[in-house]
Scaffold this active site. Structure first.
Site, PDB file in Angstrom:
ATOM      1  N   PRO E  11       0.939  -1.362  -0.642  1.00 56.45           N
ATOM      2  CA  PRO E  11      -0.192  -0.554  -0.139  1.00 56.45           C
ATOM      3  C   PRO E  11       0.485   1.355   0.032  1.00 56.45           C
ATOM      4  CG  PRO E  11      -0.037  -1.024   1.938  1.00 56.45           C
ATOM      5  CD  PRO E  11       0.448  -1.852   1.043  1.00 56.45           C
ATOM      6  N   ASN E  12       0.337   2.322  -0.727  1.00 58.09           N
ATOM      7  CA  ASN E  12       0.830   3.449  -0.768  1.00 58.09           C
ATOM      8  C   ASN E  12       1.975   3.981  -1.473  1.00 58.09           C
ATOM      9  OD1 ASN E  12      -1.410   4.629   0.720  1.00 58.09           O
ATOM     10  ND2 ASN E  12      -0.201   3.327   2.384  1.00 58.09           N
ATOM     11  N   ARG E  19       5.513  11.634  -1.521  1.00 54.37           N
ATOM     12  CA  ARG E  19       5.075  11.281  -0.279  1.00 54.37           C
ATOM     13  C   ARG E  19       6.289  11.532   0.947  1.00 54.37           C
ATOM     14  NH1 ARG E  19       4.191   5.071   1.256  1.00 54.37           N
ATOM     15  NH2 ARG E  19       3.511   5.436   3.960  1.00 54.37           N
ATOM     16  N   TYR E  24      11.541   9.263   1.949  1.00 52.58           N
ATOM     17  CA  TYR E  24      10.998   8.106   1.089  1.00 52.58           C
ATOM     18  C   TYR E  24      11.868   8.442   0.056  1.00 52.58           C
ATOM     19  CZ  TYR E  24       7.827   5.891   3.258  1.00 52.58           C
ATOM     20  OH  TYR E  24       6.983   4.981   4.692  1.00 52.58           O
ATOM     21  N   ASN E  75       8.378  -5.794  -0.978  1.00 53.34           N
ATOM     22  CA  ASN E  75       8.143  -4.064   0.039  1.00 53.34           C
ATOM     23  C   ASN E  75       6.422  -4.493   0.709  1.00 53.34           C
ATOM     24  OD1 ASN E  75       8.002  -2.108   1.553  1.00 53.34           O
ATOM     25  ND2 ASN E  75       9.274  -1.152  -0.279  1.00 53.34           N
ATOM     26  N   ALA E  78       2.913  -1.029   4.910  1.00 55.45           N
ATOM     27  CA  ALA E  78       2.405  -1.382   5.961  1.00 55.45           C
ATOM     28  C   ALA E  78       2.169  -2.460   6.176  1.00 55.45           C
ATOM     29  CB  ALA E  78       1.528  -0.364   5.696  1.00 55.45           C
ATOM     30  N   GLU E  99      13.383  -9.356   1.178  1.00 53.36           N
ATOM     31  CA  GLU E  99      12.815  -8.300   1.841  1.00 53.36           C
ATOM     32  C   GLU E  99      12.955  -7.262   1.849  1.00 53.36           C
ATOM     33  OE1 GLU E  99      11.904  -8.802   5.528  1.00 53.36           O
ATOM     34  OE2 GLU E  99      10.529  -7.305   6.585  1.00 53.36           O
TER      35      GLU E  99
END
Lengths: 147, 147, 147, 147, 147, 147, 147, 147, 147, 147, 147, 147
Positions: E11-12, E19, E24, E75, E78, E99
């Site tokens: 998400p996102n 953002r 980031y 990735n 959240a 990961e």
């Protein structure tokens, strides 16, 4: 007189009889005081009885009792659970302390299970309503006799 | 008048406008009171507004409100997080309580996330600065009407 | 119009009025929306109102609001307490957020005391039932005016 | 028919038989459904059986069941441990719920010991593999008869 | 081709570049994908790259990868911190998992320190922004060669 | 006979039917035993059924069962939550164990959520009252057949 | 040369290849160093590589690197989890730090999940064995170029 | 007789007077029983007084008291802190319970601060040595009169 | 004068010299004040010295100091550990604060290890008895000079 | 000379003045030592001043001080929070210890709030930068005089 | 004889040799007793050796040992971790206690790491199987000689 | 010789006999070594005995023992509780380890109850002073014989 006893009552105990009667019963603080005075007379104890909503006032009264009383009966109400200042005052004077609570605090909210007063009290009596004060007086008479 | 509302303000709220303006804004408690009075008039509510730094005084005022007011708006400041005595007083009187905080307490230090007032309040309004008091009055009017 | 407001409702709020009425009252989500529309009109706000049971859908809507709205009113229901994805979406868009809950979440189960939405919300209004949405609109109008 | 039962299966249960066979056994969800259908027929129960990887879908199905079914058998898989939304949906509809898990969740990782479904379920059956669904049907028949 | 790699983004991540750029960076997910495709070509890897805001969709894609891919780069955004369903899906398929996180999650809020994906991943790469994906591809090539 | 089953009942279960009927229902332990005997006969199982208030007696019975029975059904009552000795006894004998509770222990006090018996039991059945014993017998028959 | 890199190895890494090969693989620290030197040459990096069992020695080396190197790659072994002194040294010098672990520390004992080095590292690479050092060098080259 | 009272004493209380006299004083259990009998006579109470080191025996005695006594005075010694079985027995019989401890348990080791008996007792008396039993009898007489 | 210093003493410090002399020594608050006055004169500091048992009084004094003093020396006694109101007052005024304790609070009960005053104090001096006040004055002189 | 004082400095203090100046200021350890020597002369104290990054070296120095010094001033840096070995060494020698920290450790990360040195130190001085060492010398002179 | 030693064995130790041999080895309690008797003879110690599954019986035996034995060797099995009653009994009698465990309890489940027996034992020997009893006897001989 | 044993002593054990004699007794490390040498000779064991205050040195010695010794007896002093590096070294070499402590660590401060050495030791002997080393040698002889 075999001894002078100060009975200290903490915040909101003046509302007794009107406040959450399912938890505390319908007794008023006045009727408890009256019962205590009758019982004290039979035990040859001199009694002072007071109430305050102020933590600082409680500490003041404890400090003054050092020179005027032989034993304290303490129902500190909510300050039982939060007042380190009261604990320090009780430790500072060398008098025996009997802790009283109207309700059985072990059955109420988690934050009422811990008592700072217990750290210095000879013993605790809880759950017997106003009659617990009379039990405390009986015990006070016995403790003051042993001394 | 459709109801009498007591607005209780706890410690350090008298410094408002001078204290950490990045957290609380530049409003003073006087300007908030003025806005509240204007809003209360529009809502046909009678308003009493007071502030103290003393926990015992807060408890006293809560107890007295039982006979004189219909609803409490409480911003207990720091005592929100530490005062069981205040919680007990609010429970003892049977009036509806609306909890207000200027800042969003959930975004501040961990020890400010817990509120004893919340255990008895109808609801909480936080993060809207002094305007939150006005929202509380709107809600008070609605609650007192429903009764 | 002074601003465009998106009201987001999370899981199970569509059952409102039929679900645990002792906790949430008998209002339906439709009646809340109707009251909101009336209030928004008076405040010169344009209103969009939606509900979903899906966490991913909530995130999608938040993302889309970035280009279409000025402010979000969010009652995320159960996702309030569990959705880091929602928190990240709200942080990613730069719009002001007002958090609303029908019940006073601080009086319910321990796991409902924590809110991810609170970490980004301007403020929280809880415990006032559907009227809390109207309070949020009042506050929205004030916030959008200040900007 | 004596009752309509909805069997809800959560994420990854569609992989059954291929996934960690030392934990879950070699049964497939299809074979479990077949056994359930056979058992349901003997118990005079009408059976619906479905699976999804989506939390929102689970919530939707629970909501819809309110008008169409008499009892839910729920194996929410991973959402057992994380979904407050599912808990709220199950509370909102007034149907009895029987919780089923293939493995004994109390013997697995710590985070699988807690179940949100348990807060609303009549009872839990875990550790008996696919046979646990049949036990749940037996119990469902008994519960629906008692009503 | 020496192997087929699926890169899953949670998400996102679609908002990347817009953002919280201080956390980031200014890269977009498209530029990361482009860099990955260039790098994959050099490593003789076939690449699929996707993003979703939905937990259930992530689970679906993981399940489907079992038959179509050799390795996953994940990735989960959240959902890293909250999704047991994703953990179960990754365990159920027998593919190696790498990961990736853009930021160093150990330096962010406490609730971002824990990762369900880590319980099944070969390894974790975090804090290197979009370049971390390229590092993951290097590692993927090496892992698939060793097999 | 296809197998010999020992049903062990822990402290206070002898009071069943007289004790907190809103939690445990009005069944007596005798009626549960009678239902079990009927069900066992249909399943071709030999049944022994006993109860004790003593932790040591429970441990003794578990130890003796090693040579005389094929499977244990255990409702250890309060010892479920406190007895490591019972856990050790159940581990020491190599027999399958099915755990039963009348109420759904996950809905009662926190200290009843943890079970030492669960650490060795094949599975748990809870919340179905005395009918849970019959479900356990069904499962016992299935387990003993598979062996 | 585009930059000077110091690779610090903490306690017991000198035993690599002989120590718990199921966790760390059969590589020796010498072979890792050799691979690193080859990779560094391709990246135009100057490499220093050292190991010690002493926490104080690690701190000394970090302090000295301030004047002699451009970037640190740190695998602090056990001191990762216990050494505040190492953390302080890394903070005190202003060089970028890349944290490397051979195994995925998030899958090992609880006390290995926390890393003091992570509090100052640009990023972490773990679980890729000796190849992780080479990934760190790739990242180092990229970071030093960006500067 | 106005009521029949059973006084239950738990493990190691038979050693009283010989065991840690600085904590418990020099009274023996026999002398306490003698004082209790004298006091009971004055209060018109019939008294049974017993002691055991066995948790199961305590539970048995509690169960039997249901038909033979009107009130229990319980000093469960060490089982106060560990016995859920005793708690369940006390809940199962509907008699009032008064909890007594010789020492003030709130001043001893942390694990003695919690009492399972408190969850069902009318009240607790602790810290007054053997005299606490007599206080309990006074209270018992008052409680039985009120009924 | 180079600066005006307010020395605030919290609850029970008025008992100094009579209270637990093994912890606090035999100094009285008067003798400490006398030593402070002598030392202040040498340092060209103007000194005000006061004590109260009331939390609200402490908050009042802190607020007033904003306009009258340059620096606060605070020994808040028990309120050190419990008073968020005091913390807020100290934050609200912009004066430097030096925290003093007579005993080494880190060696006493766990609940005395935490200090709200420390969150705003320049530094803490504890364990040096009344001499710690003099050290605080030395430091005050140095701090006020640096300004 | 009235006494010999050893000043021990732990890891990274040699970097003082170059390291995180916003936390520790711009003083160097050399300038602090110079100030200490000047102050010691005025107090008729003989001073030894040393620094190490090694925990074992610190322990060695503490042990040796037993025969050569009268008092220790200890700023153990990071070992303050982690070294039980240092605590044991300080307990083993019978010399008074004064604990010093440059910054107010109660305002930094949680893991810096706990000090093993505090368990044996006469007192702690923190937050006054290098001046704290001079305060410690003043206190040392007073302590050694009292002896 | 130089002393009389009682060896107490708690629950399930009678199963030794048959129970989880990978944890406890193949020794039986009888062979351990035989080895102990041989060793005791060499040490001139008189030996009594017993086992029970009952907590109350253990307490009884401990109490009786006060008049008949000089030292206790205690392997309380599961009651090690749960029995406050056993702790109290061991404290009440004034005899030295040596704690023995067959396995290294620090390597087993978390709940086996804590021992109530350790609070009163001279020392603990664990992890050496039945040979630990012989070590305990050696130590017993030494302790009884020193007396 | 039947085996070579290395006895490792950690920080502050060199002070033995001078340090806190009420906890550790008056033995010196030299007298313990002498007793060990005598005992080792009788058991046909070759003995090396060393002590250090340095964690790194302990790790070095453990590593070297892999090629030169058959068994380690380890009293790591304070590093018992803090050194993951020591744990890793002990795991890395494949030799049996016997853990010894002079005092019963379970009766001391909470932070001494946990031992990293216990995670790899065959067994632990604590509370028997220097005699515990001799017991460890007895056990070592038995272990090396069994091999």
């Amino acid at each position: 007189m075999s001894g002078k006893v100060l009975v200290l009552n903490g915040p909101n105990l003046n509302l007794l009889g009107t406040r959450e009667p399912d938890v505390y019963g319908a007794e008023t603080l006045d009727s408890i005081e009256a019962n205590c005075r009758a019982r004290a007379q039979g035990l040859d104890l001199e009694l002072e009885f007071c109430q305050t909503n102020s933590e600082g006032q409680l500490v003041d009264w404890v400090q003054q009792a050092r020179d005027t009383h032989d034993l304290l009966i303490v129902n500190a109400g909510a300050y039982t659970h939060t007042s380190v200042a009261l604990l320090d005052a009780l430790k500072a004077i060398a008098l025996p302390v009997i802790e009283v609570h109207l309700s059985n605090i072990h059955q109420r909210e988690e934050f009422r299970h811990h008592s700072y007063v217990s750290k210095v009290a000879v013993g605790m009596i809880c759950g017997f309503g106003g009659f617990g004060y009379e039990m405390a007086l009986e015990s006070a008479a016995q403790l003051l006799t042993k001394k």
